[in-house]
Design a protein around this motif. Structure first.
Motif, PDB file in Angstrom:
ATOM      1  N   VAL A 153       0.852  -1.188   0.000  1.00  0.00           N
ATOM      2  CA  VAL A 153       0.000   0.000   0.000  1.00  0.00           C
ATOM      3  C   VAL A 153       0.889   1.239   0.000  1.00  0.00           C
ATOM      4  N   ARG A 154       0.382   2.302  -0.546  1.00  0.00           N
ATOM      5  CA  ARG A 154       1.120   3.578  -0.591  1.00  0.00           C
ATOM      6  C   ARG A 154       1.436   4.072   0.822  1.00  0.00           C
ATOM      7  N   THR A 155       2.676   4.531   1.034  1.00  0.00           N
ATOM      8  CA  THR A 155       3.074   5.134   2.309  1.00  0.00           C
ATOM      9  C   THR A 155       3.669   6.530   2.131  1.00  0.00           C
ATOM     10  N   ALA A 164       5.973  11.869  -8.343  1.00  0.00           N
ATOM     11  CA  ALA A 164       6.127  10.606  -9.078  1.00  0.00           C
ATOM     12  C   ALA A 164       5.139  10.527 -10.234  1.00  0.00           C
ATOM     13  N   ALA A 165       3.906  10.990  -9.998  1.00  0.00           N
ATOM     14  CA  ALA A 165       2.906  10.975 -11.075  1.00  0.00           C
ATOM     15  C   ALA A 165       3.320  11.913 -12.203  1.00  0.00           C
ATOM     16  N   GLY A 177       9.300  -3.409  -4.736  1.00  0.00           N
ATOM     17  CA  GLY A 177       8.120  -4.233  -4.531  1.00  0.00           C
ATOM     18  C   GLY A 177       7.373  -3.998  -3.240  1.00  0.00           C
ATOM     19  N   LYS A 178       7.682  -2.915  -2.511  1.00  0.00           N
ATOM     20  CA  LYS A 178       6.961  -2.617  -1.279  1.00  0.00           C
ATOM     21  C   LYS A 178       5.917  -1.525  -1.471  1.00  0.00           C
ATOM     22  N   CYS A 179       5.647  -1.192  -2.697  1.00  0.00           N
ATOM     23  CA  CYS A 179       4.545  -0.289  -3.030  1.00  0.00           C
ATOM     24  C   CYS A 179       4.025  -0.698  -4.397  1.00  0.00           C
ATOM     25  N   SER A 180       2.716  -0.733  -4.546  1.00  0.00           N
ATOM     26  CA  SER A 180       2.113  -1.134  -5.822  1.00  0.00           C
ATOM     27  C   SER A 180       2.180  -0.024  -6.849  1.00  0.00           C
ATOM     28  N   ALA A 181       2.709   1.158  -6.481  1.00  0.00           N
ATOM     29  CA  ALA A 181       2.942   2.285  -7.385  1.00  0.00           C
ATOM     30  C   ALA A 181       1.694   2.729  -8.130  1.00  0.00           C
ATOM     31  N   PRO A 182       0.621   3.078  -7.402  1.00  0.00           N
ATOM     32  CA  PRO A 182      -0.554   3.630  -8.100  1.00  0.00           C
ATOM     33  C   PRO A 182      -0.260   4.990  -8.719  1.00  0.00           C
ATOM     34  N   VAL A 187      -1.274  -0.091 -10.760  1.00  0.00           N
ATOM     35  CA  VAL A 187      -2.557  -0.655 -10.328  1.00  0.00           C
ATOM     36  C   VAL A 187      -3.595   0.457 -10.405  1.00  0.00           C
ATOM     37  N   SER A 188      -4.842   0.077 -10.560  1.00  0.00           N
ATOM     38  CA  SER A 188      -5.925   1.060 -10.606  1.00  0.00           C
ATOM     39  C   SER A 188      -6.277   1.493  -9.187  1.00  0.00           C
TER      40      SER A 188
END
Length: 720
Positions: A153-155, A164-165, A177-182, A187-188
């Motif tokens: 999950v985002r932290t 980042a966006a 791999g410790k953030c799904s990088a929305p 990920v949606s």
């Protein structure tokens, strides 16, 4: 010391029904709040022979000058109103638990589009899921670090997320791999929210089902010979089990409960709470209180329950609350907890088994907390008492100054002149009483005149409050001085407001029995209503003389004044040619320094805030109905304020969201405003053409206009 018979209600005036009552002192400050099943019987118990009252109750009724009450329909409503009033008025004779620190929580911001996991302290926010509290923030971070492998999950903060966006590149956690990088669309938002929900379910104690599901997926992957995926699932399971091992199982039946223990002596009490979820201790917290009223262990438990669950709803209130003693009566408290949870809550004393054994552990923690607090408190009380006594002796006061107010003036080369007022009661900060002022009586730099204005305005308000309540008998003086400085005249309609007071509703049926009428419609404490025993000013002889002259002009002669000069830390008194020099090791001098430094800090903070607002001012701020979004759209479209000033109304209308009426208002505002000074490159000192200045300028000033060379020079001035 007041005679309770002087304000005792007449027989038959008090209703025989449930309600909440308030005792007030001579300054109309609420000093005690209580509830009763029968107001008539409870209030009658306070007006018996003083010799038969508990010493603390006797002190309270002799300090009070009036009593009033509010009738409610049920005991549960009385409990709710009592909690609201104690929180609102902070009465000195009520049991008030105080944390020795701000406990950290693990929070998941489910109210955001992309929920974030973080450590949070302070008041709980709507739409945020909380877990804890924890004893240490590092314990939260260790747990989260283990769980992010399974629940990425985002932290990150909002700034890092937006950056980042914008760049299309995730942060380091996204790469390992410790953030799904929305932030970059890996990920949606629906998939990320599902991850956050699973994280919350695991933290809430629903661990067994999720681990069994992972084990089944690992087995299926192995059977399908997808060994790499099976190895990743194996490592995920190990990480989850390691996180679970940090909280040992204490109740085998996966109980959700809060356990509360109380350790007390004649003067103080300590409360310890263990939060058990899914049979594991998920959090711990503790409070300490002075026993300023005659209370039983059941009363202490009731007050602790009010503080613990007064702001909680839903699952935050567990199904079971275990306590060392039950409130009397217990039914209203249990019904109140049930209402807050939305389902039945059991409030009981554990008698046997694991729960009783765990309660003994909580009790040992409470005893240790009380012992540690008494060790620290003994030193604190002795030091503060000695400091107040030293101040009283050095300034030749009749008694120790229990309330000290300190004033300081701050400005930047004569601009943005402001003042601060800080309050210390019993040697401790009273931040809810802090005030701040804008100097509006004159322009320019004059600390002595500014001090005279602030003291005059503050004590005019005090006299006005006394006049309203009938305490001020010199009608001519009060009317001439007290009513001329209203909310608009003192310039503090927003600046002098209490910091953090909430509105109170429901005080519409109470009755006051004293010589003074109750004049506050909403029941809130009156601003500037309580006089200090000592006024301290930051400065030397001139500032002290100005403060004393202001008090003399108002006819106030019962408040001592002194000043603390920074140069040699000398204490100056009015009409004295030589200062009072306290020893460098004096606790009294140390307390005066703390008060002076706090006033200076508070004034500087306010002055910098005002200066920052002035630097960021723009002609577009004067356009009615033009918000920040449309201002940014205008600057982005034209590139600078100078180009916008030269644009026609039709060209301004081309900006999305800008109508003709707004465009005309923008053109008028820019035409009336003086053009900005040339922009300066702060790195090279070069004067830049307008085309070189982007939408945000090149300085820390306004996003609409670059800061001028004069403004840049002004920032280098010295703050006072």
């Amino acid at each position: 010391m007041a005679d309770p018979s002087s304000y005792r209600p007449k027989p038959g005036q008090i209703p025989d029904s449930p309600g909440v009552y308030k005792f007030r002192d001579e300054h109309r400050r609420v000093i005690y709040v209580g509830k009763a099943k029968s107001l008539r019987q409870r209030l009658a118990s306070y007006f018996q022979d003083l010799a038969g009252l508990h010493p603390r109750t006797r002190t309270m009724v002799t300090t009070a000058a009036s009593v009033e009450w509010t009738v409610v329909s049920t005991e549960v409503e009385a409990l709710q109103l009592e909690y609201s009033w104690i929180k609102e008025f902070d009465p000195r004779f009520n049991v008030k638990y105080r944390d020795d620190k701000s406990y950290p929580y693990l929070a998941v911001t489910m109210n955001e589009e992309f929920p974030r996991v973080q450590v949070m302290r302070g008041h709980k926010r709507k739409g945020v899921r909380y877990f804890g509290p924890y004893g240490h923030a590092w314990a939260i971070r260790d747990t989260v670090d283990l769980l992010l492998r399974v629940f990425p999950v985002r932290t990150c903060s909002a700034g890092v997320f937006k950056n980042a966006a914008r760049t299309g590149r995730p942060c380091l956690l996204g790469y390992i791999g410790k953030c799904s990088a929305p932030c970059v669309g890996r990920v949606s938002d629906e998939e990320h929210r599902e991850l956050a929900e699973e994280f919350c379910d695991f933290m809430a104690g629903r661990t067994g089902t999720y681990i069994r599901r992972l084990e089944q997926r690992m087995t299926d992957a192995a059977e399908e010979m997808e060994y790499e995926r099976a190895a990743r699932l194996r490592d995920d399971i190990e990480a989850l089990k390691k996180a679970m091992e940090k909280n040992a199982v204490v109740l085998a039946d996966a109980t959700d409960a809060d356990l509360m223990a109380v350790a007390e002596d004649e003067l103080e009490a300590a409360v310890q709470i263990f939060h058990v979820r899914g049979g594991r201790v998920r959090g711990q917290r503790g409070w300490v209180t002075d026993k300023v009223e005659a209370v039983t262990t059941g009363d202490l438990v009731e007050h602790a329950l009010q503080q613990l669950y007064g702001e909680e709803t839903g699952d935050s209130v567990p199904k079971e609350v275990l306590v060392p003693a039950l409130p009397d009566p217990v039914e209203p408290v249990q019904e109140w907890l049930t209402e807050r949870r939305g389902s039945n809550v059991s409030l009981r004393i554990p008698q046997r088994g694991d729960k009783k054994a765990l309660m003994e552990t909580v009790q040992r923690n409470a005893l240790q907390a009380l012992g540690l607090h008494k060790t620290k408190r003994a030193s604190d009380l002795t030091t503060r008492s000695r400091a107040l006594e030293e101040i009283a002796g050095a300034l030749d006061l009749d008694s120790a100054p229990l309330r000290i107010e300190c004033y300081d003036i701050s400005h930047l080369q004569g601009d943005d002149v402001v003042a601060s007022m800080v309050v210390f009661e019993d040697g401790l900060q009273r931040k809810s009483e802090y005030r701040r002022f804008q100097i509006k009586g004159f322009e320019g730099q004059d600390d002595v005149r500014s001090m005279h204005e602030v003291i005059t305005r503050r004590f005019r308000r005090y006299l006005a409050e006394k006049e309203r309540t009938g305490e001020w008998t010199n009608g001519e003086n009060a009317s001439s001085e007290g009513t001329s400085d209203g909310a608009s005249a003192d310039g503090t309609s927003t600046d002098s407001a209490p910091l953090g007071n909430a509105a109170l509703e429901g005080d519409t049926t109470g009755n006051a029995f004293a010589g003074n009428a109750f004049t506050e419609e909403d029941g809130r404490p009156k601003r500037f209503a309580y006089p200090p025993q000592l006024v301290v000013v930051d400065g030397g002889q001139p500032q002290v003389a100005a403060a004393k002259r202001a008090l003399d002009e108002l006819g106030i002669d019962d408040i001592a004044v002194c000043g603390l000069a920074k140069r040699l830390e000398e204490v100056w008194l009015p009409h004295e040619d030589d200062p009072v020099v306290l020893p460098r090791t004096s606790e009294g001098l140390y307390l005066l320094q703390r008060v002076r430094d706090e006033a200076h800090r508070f004034a500087i903070t306010y002055q910098r805030t005002k200066r920052a607002k002035r630097f960021k001012a723009s002609p577009l701020d004067e356009v009615p109905g033009l918000g920040e979004t449309r201002k940014q759209a205008l600057i982005k479209h034209f590139g600078s304020v100078k180009k916008l000033r030269s644009a026609t109304i039709d060209q301004i209308c081309e900006v999305p969201g800008i109508g003709r009426k707004t465009a005309e208002a923008v053109a008028v505002a820019l035409a009336q405003a003086a053009p900005a000074a040339p922009a300066v490159n702060t790195a090279t000192g070069e004067i830049m053409e307008d085309e070189e200045v982007g939408a945000s300028g090149t300085t820390t000033g306004s996003p609409e206009e670059p800061v001028s060379a004069g403004a840049s020079h002004e920032r280098r001035g010295q703050e006072t």
